[in-house]
Design an enzyme around this catalytic site. Structure first.
Site, PDB file in Angstrom:
ATOM      1  N   PHE A   1       0.813  -1.227   0.000  1.00 23.53           N
ATOM      2  CA  PHE A   1       0.000   0.000   0.000  1.00 23.53           C
ATOM      3  C   PHE A   1       0.846   1.277   0.000  1.00 23.53           C
ATOM      4  O   PHE A   1       0.433   2.303   0.556  1.00 23.53           O
ATOM      5  CB  PHE A   1      -0.984   0.004   1.187  1.00 23.53           C
ATOM      6  CG  PHE A   1      -1.462  -1.372   1.540  1.00 23.53           C
ATOM      7  CD1 PHE A   1      -2.130  -2.138   0.597  1.00 23.53           C
ATOM      8  CD2 PHE A   1      -1.205  -1.924   2.787  1.00 23.53           C
ATOM      9  CE1 PHE A   1      -2.532  -3.418   0.885  1.00 23.53           C
ATOM     10  CE2 PHE A   1      -1.599  -3.211   3.082  1.00 23.53           C
ATOM     11  CZ  PHE A   1      -2.274  -3.967   2.136  1.00 23.53           C
ATOM     12  N   CYS A   2       2.042   1.205  -0.591  1.00 17.64           N
ATOM     13  CA  CYS A   2       2.921   2.386  -0.691  1.00 17.64           C
ATOM     14  C   CYS A   2       3.211   2.987   0.677  1.00 17.64           C
ATOM     15  O   CYS A   2       3.442   4.190   0.778  1.00 17.64           O
ATOM     16  CB  CYS A   2       2.313   3.461  -1.595  1.00 17.64           C
ATOM     17  SG  CYS A   2       1.999   2.910  -3.256  1.00 17.64           S
ATOM     18  N   ASN A   3       3.159   2.177   1.732  1.00 22.79           N
ATOM     19  CA  ASN A   3       3.442   2.693   3.078  1.00 22.79           C
ATOM     20  C   ASN A   3       4.460   1.761   3.729  1.00 22.79           C
ATOM     21  O   ASN A   3       4.129   0.980   4.613  1.00 22.79           O
ATOM     22  CB  ASN A   3       2.140   2.754   3.891  1.00 22.79           C
ATOM     23  CG  ASN A   3       2.325   3.498   5.207  1.00 22.79           C
ATOM     24  OD1 ASN A   3       3.412   3.475   5.791  1.00 22.79           O
ATOM     25  ND2 ASN A   3       1.278   4.150   5.673  1.00 22.79           N
TER      26      ASN A   3
END
Ligand SMILES: Cc1ncc(COP(=O)(O)O)c(C=O)c1O
Length: 502
Positions: free
Chosen positions: A407-409
């Protein structure tokens, strides 16, 4: 046929029993019934197609009338590029500027306090901050581990200008900020320079709502504050008279589904004066000369809006905001809270016959200070991780839309999944071949750690049937082994799905 009818009837009666129990525990849910009517009319395609949409943090859904109203506007007018004073241009300018005023008013921000820049999305807004913030040797960029990569990316601008970069840690398993450590880090500042503190109002990984009070707390110590509100504003009210971050970033499709391609950057006026744009472009200058090789930037938002705006889509933002206002954000927040509580309890209660937990949730397991984003992994009866990509695939076969991956985190994921700096360095040693797939393989070999997870997120028109069907889907993994679950038939690399043979 008889079997199918019997099984549908059984599903219906099981769901009705579960709903009765849910309503008994969350009677407040009844106050949000207007959203059921709205779903039946404006979003009826969901139920007509049997879709269970659980990726609201990825993007919200649009109402039919939002699209119709926008189309009617396009059909009825003649609109030109808003950079001139001719009649078609002026007609467009009027709509773009009306939308700008509408966005400020939606967030209760006055034009005296804030400048609103239209951007392609949140990432575009964040890049504008990164490249124009006056980082310098001696200044600091402090950010939380829990941040989207588009905020993490600002560190490259900070690093290039000689600023010190520091991350404020999260505490597992709830993945909230270590407030003592953060307080200490906020104290490490030379207020003579320009220092930036960045955090998300709500995590796109764990759903944690980080305290909005941090804005004033950091500002009191001399920090400029960037509040990434992309995952917060779709289901919460943000009042910029109550909290006054120096920068706020949002993407409108996350709030009301349509249009994509438009986001916003709100800049507080005192910090605006300190920003240094590294270039100029069409639309951003009052004056530019080739012979003198000089330019004078336009004032206000124009200096930050490079080239032609997505002008035909911008009026659809005003339509979307009106749509949310007509529903009322409090109802949305309340509904999401009730459904999240039921889903958390339902997932946590799932056990294999041998008593082992089927689900591990990363982040808070109660609704206190959290939104409707849930990140989790499934485990088999021998406590082996179930491949999240296979879960996504099987969910898809049941019409359930989930998101999987990281999730791009990366920061929240690293803490949640107990990945160490050595693990991350081992991954980087793979060189250009490193991807989520090769990384996940490497982590499995380094002690069965997970690298990636499943995200289910609740939003605008979620209902009880959605969460019930998801919990029932997860329960179908009870007592299943890797052999019976089977192998995934696609890979995910850099957020792109690659199917066998494609
Ligand atoms: C908290 C947060 N920040 C930033 C972004 C980036 O948004 P966009 O892809 O619209 O630029 C996202 C997207 O999921 C997000 O959730």
């Amino acid at each position: 046929m008889t079997n199918m009818v019997t099984s549908l009837a059984k599903d219906k009666s099981e769901m009705e029993a579960a709903y009765a129990d849910f309503i008994a525990r969350s009677p407040e849910y009844a106050r949000t019934a207007a959203l059921d009517q709205l779903r039946a009319t404006e979003y009826c395609r969901l139920d007509e197609q049997g879709q269970v949409y659980l990726d609201y943090t990825g993007g919200s859904l649009y109402a039919t009338t939002q699209v119709e109203q926008h189309l009617a506007m396009l059909r009825s007018g003649v609109f030109g590029n808003p950079h001139s004073s001719n009649p078609t241009s002026a007609a467009m300018t009027e709509r773009v500027e009306g939308t700008r005023r509408g966005v400020l008013s939606y967030f209760n921000a006055s034009a005296e306090d804030y400048i609103l820049v239209f951007t392609p999305n949140t990432s575009g807004a964040l890049k504008l901050i990164g490249e124009s913030f006056p980082f310098a040797p001696g200044s600091r960029f402090l950010l939380t581990f829990d941040n989207h990569n588009s905020v993490n990316g600002i560190r490259e601008f900070a690093r290039a200008k000689g600023a010190t970069i520091t991350y404020a840690p999260l505490v597992p398993p709830a993945l909230r900020l270590d407030t003592g450590r953060l307080e200490a880090l906020l104290g490490e500042i030379d207020p003579a320079g320009e220092n930036l503190f960045a955090y998300p109002a709500q995590s796109n990984f764990s759903g944690v709502k980080h305290p909005l009070e941090l804005v004033a707390q950091a500002q009191d110590k001399g920090w400029r504050v960037l509040l990434d509100a992309a995952a917060f504003v779709p289901t919460n009210r943000l009042d910029l008279k109550a909290v006054k971050p120096d920068f706020v970033t949002v993407s409108f499709y996350k709030m009301f589904g349509y249009p994509t391609g438009v986001g916003a950057l709100l800049i507080r006026r005192p910090v605006y004066a300190t920003l240094q744009r590294p270039w100029f472009a069409g639309g951003t200058v009052n004056f530019a000369s080739v012979q003198a090789q000089a330019h004078v930037l336009a004032p206000g938002e124009a200096a930050f809006e490079d080239g032609t705006l997505n002008y035909l889509s911008i009026p659809a933002v005003e339509i979307g905001l009106r749509h949310l206002q007509a529903i009322g954000m409090d109802i949305i927040t309340e509904r999401v809270r009730c459904l999240t509580g039921w889903m958390l309890d339902g997932l946590m209660a799932l056990r294999h016959s041998n008593g082992r937990a089927l689900v591990r949730i990363y982040g808070p397991t109660t609704t206190q200070a959290r939104g409707g984003t849930m990140t989790l992994n499934l485990y088999d009866p021998e406590a082996h991780l179930v491949d999240y990509r296979r879960v996504e695939e099987l969910a898809g076969q049941e019409g359930i839309s989930l998101r999987t991956g990281c999730f791009c985190n990366p920061g929240a994921g690293e803490i949640a999944e107990g990945l160490s700096e050595e693990d991350m360095r081992a991954a980087l040693a793979l060189g250009p071949d490193v991807s989520l797939v090769s990384f996940a393989r490497l982590m499995r070999n380094r002690g069965h750690k997970s690298a990636g997870a499943i995200r289910a997120s609740i939003g605008l028109v979620s209902n009880f049937a959605d969460v019930w069907r998801f919990v029932r889907f997860v329960a179908s993994f009870r007592d299943q082994t890797r052999l019976t679950i089977g192998d995934v038939t696609f890979d995910i690399e850099s957020c792109r799905v690659i199917r066998d043979g494609s």
